[in-house]
Design a protein around this motif. Structure first.
Motif, PDB file in Angstrom:
ATOM      1  N   ILE A 210      -3.234 -40.914  83.259  1.00  0.00           N
ATOM      2  CA  ILE A 210      -2.237 -40.987  84.342  1.00  0.00           C
ATOM      3  C   ILE A 210      -0.871 -41.383  83.779  1.00  0.00           C
ATOM      4  CG2 ILE A 210      -3.825 -41.542  86.260  1.00  0.00           C
ATOM      5  CD1 ILE A 210      -2.887 -44.509  85.981  1.00  0.00           C
ATOM      6  N   SER A 211       0.180 -40.922  84.466  1.00  0.00           N
ATOM      7  CA  SER A 211       1.547 -41.329  84.135  1.00  0.00           C
ATOM      8  C   SER A 211       2.055 -42.232  85.249  1.00  0.00           C
ATOM      9  CB  SER A 211       2.469 -40.115  84.051  1.00  0.00           C
ATOM     10  OG  SER A 211       2.012 -39.225  83.062  1.00  0.00           O
ATOM     11  N   VAL A 212       2.772 -43.272  84.844  1.00  0.00           N
ATOM     12  CA  VAL A 212       3.277 -44.256  85.810  1.00  0.00           C
ATOM     13  C   VAL A 212       4.752 -44.530  85.506  1.00  0.00           C
ATOM     14  CG1 VAL A 212       3.076 -46.703  86.506  1.00  0.00           C
ATOM     15  CG2 VAL A 212       1.003 -45.369  86.054  1.00  0.00           C
ATOM     16  N   SER A 213       5.516 -44.806  86.560  1.00  0.00           N
ATOM     17  CA  SER A 213       6.928 -45.172  86.397  1.00  0.00           C
ATOM     18  C   SER A 213       7.175 -46.469  87.151  1.00  0.00           C
ATOM     19  CB  SER A 213       7.792 -44.061  86.980  1.00  0.00           C
ATOM     20  OG  SER A 213       9.132 -44.446  86.946  1.00  0.00           O
ATOM     21  N   PHE A 214       7.708 -47.480  86.452  1.00  0.00           N
ATOM     22  CA  PHE A 214       7.834 -48.795  87.103  1.00  0.00           C
ATOM     23  C   PHE A 214       9.008 -48.911  88.065  1.00  0.00           C
ATOM     24  CE2 PHE A 214       5.111 -50.157  83.488  1.00  0.00           C
ATOM     25  CZ  PHE A 214       4.084 -50.712  84.249  1.00  0.00           C
ATOM     26  N   HIS A 215      10.002 -48.002  87.926  1.00  0.00           N
ATOM     27  CA  HIS A 215      11.128 -48.187  88.868  1.00  0.00           C
ATOM     28  C   HIS A 215      10.775 -47.697  90.269  1.00  0.00           C
ATOM     29  CE1 HIS A 215      13.065 -44.073  89.010  1.00  0.00           C
ATOM     30  NE2 HIS A 215      12.448 -43.922  87.844  1.00  0.00           N
ATOM     31  N   LYS A 216       9.554 -47.151  90.435  1.00  0.00           N
ATOM     32  CA  LYS A 216       9.113 -46.770  91.784  1.00  0.00           C
ATOM     33  C   LYS A 216       8.370 -47.930  92.440  1.00  0.00           C
ATOM     34  CE  LYS A 216      10.330 -42.553  90.641  1.00  0.00           C
ATOM     35  NZ  LYS A 216      11.257 -41.648  91.255  1.00  0.00           N
ATOM     36  N   LEU A 217       8.169 -49.023  91.685  1.00  0.00           N
ATOM     37  CA  LEU A 217       7.490 -50.172  92.300  1.00  0.00           C
ATOM     38  C   LEU A 217       8.239 -51.472  92.006  1.00  0.00           C
ATOM     39  CD1 LEU A 217       5.093 -51.207  89.824  1.00  0.00           C
ATOM     40  CD2 LEU A 217       4.421 -48.941  90.563  1.00  0.00           C
ATOM     41  N   CYS A 218       9.560 -51.400  92.232  1.00  0.00           N
ATOM     42  CA  CYS A 218      10.433 -52.581  92.152  1.00  0.00           C
ATOM     43  C   CYS A 218      10.584 -53.156  90.753  1.00  0.00           C
ATOM     44  CB  CYS A 218       9.991 -53.658  93.143  1.00  0.00           C
ATOM     45  SG  CYS A 218       9.882 -53.032  94.804  1.00  0.00           S
ATOM     46  N   GLY A 219      10.305 -52.347  89.740  1.00  0.00           N
ATOM     47  CA  GLY A 219      10.533 -52.749  88.352  1.00  0.00           C
ATOM     48  C   GLY A 219      11.757 -52.039  87.799  1.00  0.00           C
ATOM     49  N   PRO A 220      12.069 -52.275  86.516  1.00  0.00           N
ATOM     50  CA  PRO A 220      13.270 -51.659  85.930  1.00  0.00           C
ATOM     51  C   PRO A 220      13.131 -50.153  85.675  1.00  0.00           C
ATOM     52  CG  PRO A 220      12.393 -53.439  84.539  1.00  0.00           C
ATOM     53  CD  PRO A 220      11.373 -53.170  85.591  1.00  0.00           C
ATOM     54  N   ILE A 221      14.248 -49.461  85.682  1.00  0.00           N
ATOM     55  CA  ILE A 221      14.305 -48.042  85.308  1.00  0.00           C
ATOM     56  C   ILE A 221      14.107 -47.950  83.794  1.00  0.00           C
ATOM     57  CG2 ILE A 221      15.961 -46.128  85.022  1.00  0.00           C
ATOM     58  CD1 ILE A 221      17.002 -46.712  87.786  1.00  0.00           C
ATOM     59  N   GLY A 222      13.505 -46.841  83.330  1.00  0.00           N
ATOM     60  CA  GLY A 222      13.363 -46.638  81.886  1.00  0.00           C
ATOM     61  C   GLY A 222      12.143 -47.320  81.326  1.00  0.00           C
ATOM     62  N   CYS A 223      11.107 -47.425  82.132  1.00  0.00           N
ATOM     63  CA  CYS A 223       9.905 -48.121  81.694  1.00  0.00           C
ATOM     64  C   CYS A 223       8.692 -47.523  82.429  1.00  0.00           C
ATOM     65  CB  CYS A 223      10.081 -49.595  82.048  1.00  0.00           C
ATOM     66  SG  CYS A 223       8.796 -50.637  81.397  1.00  0.00           S
ATOM     67  N   GLY A 224       7.718 -47.094  81.673  1.00  0.00           N
ATOM     68  CA  GLY A 224       6.551 -46.471  82.307  1.00  0.00           C
ATOM     69  C   GLY A 224       5.304 -46.611  81.468  1.00  0.00           C
ATOM     70  N   LEU A 225       4.273 -45.886  81.864  1.00  0.00           N
ATOM     71  CA  LEU A 225       2.973 -45.973  81.201  1.00  0.00           C
ATOM     72  C   LEU A 225       2.344 -44.603  81.067  1.00  0.00           C
ATOM     73  CD1 LEU A 225       1.070 -48.609  83.396  1.00  0.00           C
ATOM     74  CD2 LEU A 225       2.080 -49.033  81.135  1.00  0.00           C
ATOM     75  N   LEU A 226       1.570 -44.470  79.993  1.00  0.00           N
ATOM     76  CA  LEU A 226       0.584 -43.394  79.949  1.00  0.00           C
ATOM     77  C   LEU A 226      -0.740 -44.099  79.708  1.00  0.00           C
ATOM     78  CD1 LEU A 226      -0.040 -40.330  79.916  1.00  0.00           C
ATOM     79  CD2 LEU A 226       0.149 -40.430  77.447  1.00  0.00           C
ATOM     80  N   VAL A 227      -1.674 -43.914  80.609  1.00  0.00           N
ATOM     81  CA  VAL A 227      -3.000 -44.524  80.457  1.00  0.00           C
ATOM     82  C   VAL A 227      -3.960 -43.372  80.128  1.00  0.00           C
ATOM     83  CG1 VAL A 227      -4.765 -45.940  81.609  1.00  0.00           C
ATOM     84  CG2 VAL A 227      -2.362 -46.251  82.202  1.00  0.00           C
ATOM     85  N   VAL A 228      -4.640 -43.453  78.989  1.00  0.00           N
ATOM     86  CA  VAL A 228      -5.472 -42.312  78.538  1.00  0.00           C
ATOM     87  C   VAL A 228      -6.859 -42.763  78.118  1.00  0.00           C
ATOM     88  CG1 VAL A 228      -5.416 -40.171  77.189  1.00  0.00           C
ATOM     89  CG2 VAL A 228      -3.381 -41.588  77.292  1.00  0.00           C
TER      90      VAL A 228
END
Ligand code: PLP
Length: 422
Positions: A210-228
Motif C-alpha cells: 500500500i501507498s500512504v501520504s501523511f498530509h492527508k491525515l493532518c501530518g506534514p506534506i512530503g512524507c509517506g509510506l510504502l508498506v510491502v
C-alpha cells in the motif's frame, strides 16, 4: 523589541472543505516536528541523537505493522504517495524484466491518481511495459470481474486504488486481491484516501503493498509510506529506485526525521476514536445532502449517464450527486456534486468557486467549467460524464473537526453563488 501588530480581520474564519487535497497540520504534529528540527540528527549515525531517531523510526514501523496486521511486511518511509506509487511500479517492472527477460504487463484503472497513470505511461512509452486500464462503473468503482478478464501470463502487478479521491467510492479490495492471488499476482493499492479512515488487515484482504501520504491525515506534506509484503520483495527480488544503503536499500537517502516524527504523531492522533469520527462525518455528509435537498432538487447520476445534454429537468437548478449510493462503499468525508441548469448558459463551477471564496469557503472544482473535455478530470472522463456534469462539478471533503456550523456557512454561500448564475 518590535512586535508585529496582530492583524484584525472582520472576515468570518474560513471553512476548509478541501481535505482530500490536503489537511491542516495538527498541533501535536507541528510541535513534534519542531522538536526534531532543533538539533542536527542523522538516523544513520551512531550518536545518541542518531540512535534516538532510529528508535523513533522503528517504533513507527512497529505501530504501522500492528495497525495493518502486517507482521511479514516492510515499512518504507518515502517523500509521499507519489513516490511510493512510482517506486512499487518501477521496481516490480525492473525485477520482472531482470528475472523473466520478457516485457511485463500491469493491470490498473483509468481512475487512479496521476502518479500511477504517468508512471505506467512512461514505462509503456519506452517499451518496458504493457498496461491495461480497466474502466470504472458509473459510480467510479472498478468491477473486479473486468480485472479478472485482463490477466495474462505476463501480468506482474495489479494496482487499484483503495478509494477514489474525487468520487469518494471505495473499491472491493478483498475481491480484487483474491483474483490477483488466484493467479499468483501481487496486489498493490494506493491507500491515500483510505488509510486515515479505515483499518485494513492487509494479509486478510490479500493486499501485498500500500501507498500512504501523511498530509492527508493532518501530518506534514512530503512524507509517506510504502508498506510491502516481504514475500513479494524476496520473491520478485525487488530493489529500490533511489540508490543508497538506508532502509535496506529499498529507498536510499537520509530519512526526513522531523517530518516523519510529526507524521507518526498525526497518524496516532488520527486513529484515536476512528469509528466515532467516521460516524460523525457520515452524519455530516447526510446532513449536507439533506440541507441541499431543502433548497434544490437532488438527483442521482444515472439520469445523465448516456446523455450528452441535460436530461429533461423541470426545475431551474438540479443538484446531481456523483459516486456510490451505498454509503458503506463511500468515504465518510467526500461529496462530489454537480450543479445543472435547465435553461440559458451552462452552469460554471469556476464562478461558483469564486463566489464561495468570497464567503471564505474553500472547496475543490477538480475540472473547470471552461476546460475542454479532453482536459477535464480524467476521473469524470472515465465515468463518461457529459459536459453538463463536468461544467458544474464541485467536491467538498470534510475532516474530523468539520462541524454543522461549517456546513451551514457552506450552504448559505453555495445558495448565494448558485443564485448569481440563475
Ligand atoms: N494518490 C491519491 C489517491 C491522492 O489523492 C494523492 C494526493 O492527492 C496522491 C496519491 C499523491 O500523494 P502525495 O501528495 O503524498 O504525493
Amino acid at each position: 523589541m518590535y512586535i508585529m501588530p496582530t492583524v484584525q480581520s472582520n472576515k468570518k474564519p474560513s471553512v476548509y472543505l478541501d481535505n482530500n487535497a490536503t489537511t491542516t497540520l495538527c498541533r501535536q504534529s507541528i510541535d513534534t516536528a519542531i522538536k526534531w528540527m532543533r538539533d542536527p540528527v542523522n538516523p544513520s549515525s551512531d550518536s545518541r541523537r542518531g540512535v534516538e531517531a532510529r528508535d523513533m523510526l522503528e517504533d513507527g514501523r512497529k505501530y504501522i505493522k500492528q495497525h495493518c496486521s502486517a507482521k511479514n511486511y516492510s515499512v518504507i518511509y518515502t517523500s509521499g504517495a507519489s513516490e511510493s506509487n512510482s517506486l512499487i511500479i518501477r521496481s516490480t517492472v525492473e525485477a520482472y524484466i531482470k528475472c523473466k527477460k520478457t516485457k511485463p504487463h500491469i493491470i490498473t484503472s483509468s481512475t487512479e491518481h496521476k502518479s500511477i497513470l504517468k508512471t505506467c505511461e512512461a514505462l509503456r512509452e519506452v517499451g518496458m511495459l504493457d498496461v491495461t486500464y480497466v474502466k470504472p462503473g458509473a459510480s467510479g468503482c472498478i468491477p473486479p470481474s473486468l480485472i479478472k478478464k485482463e490477466i495474462t501470463p505476463r501480468t506482474c502487478l495489479i494496482t487499484i486504488m483503495g478509494a477514489n479521491n474525487e468520487l469518494g467510492c471505495i473499491n472491493s479490495l478483498k475481491e480484487i486481491g483474491i483474483i490477483a492471488h488466484e493467479s499468483k499476482i501481487p496486489f498493490h493499492s494506493d491507500f491515500v484516501q483510505l488509510f486515515g479512515k479505515f483499518k485494513y488487515n492487509l494479509p486478510l484482504n490479500n493486499i501485498d503493498a500500500i501507498s500512504v501520504s501523511f498530509h492527508k491525515l493532518c501530518g506534514p506534506i512530503g512524507c509517506g509510506l510504502l508498506v510491502v509484503n516481504n514475500d513479494f520483495i524476496k520473491g520478485y527480488g525487488i530493489d529500490g529506485q533511489i540508490g543508497g544503503t538506508q532502509q535496506d536499500g529499498l529507498r536510499g537517502g537520509t530519512q526526513n526525521v522531523p517530518a516523519i516524527a510529526g507524521a507518526l504523531v498525526a497518524m496516532r492522533h488520527t486513529f484515536i476514536n476512528r469509528k466515532e469520527k467516521n460516524d460523525k462525518m457520515y452524519a455530516l455528509r447526510t446532513y449536507t445532502i439533506e440541507e441541499l435537498g431543502k433548497k434544490y432538487t437532488i438527483t442521482g447520476y444515472s439520469k445523465y449517464m448516456s446523455t450528452p445534454t441535460p436530461g429533461e429537468i423541470s426545475v431551474p437548478i438540479e443538484i446531481v450527486i456523483l459516486g456510490q449510493r451505498d454509503t458503506k462503499r463511500t468515504l465518510p468525508n467526500t461529496i462530489l456534486l454537480s450543479v445543472v441548469k435547465a435553461k440559458g448558459a451552462p452552469f460554471c463551477n469556476v464562478k461558483l468557486k469564486k463566489a464561495l471564496d468570497k464567503f471564505n469557503v474553500i472547496v475543490s472544482i477538480g475540472s473547470a467549467c471552461n476546460t475542454s473535455s479532453a482536459n477535464a478530470s480524467h476521473v469524470l472522463n472515465a465515468i463518461n460524464a457529459p459536459d453538463v456534469i463536468k461544467r458544474g462539478v464541485l467536491r467538498i471533503s470534510f475532516c474530523d473537526i468539520t462541524t454543522k456550523k461549517d456546513i451551514k456557512q457552506f450552504i448559505s454561500a453555495f445558495v448565494e453563488g448558485v443564485n448569481a448564475q440563475k
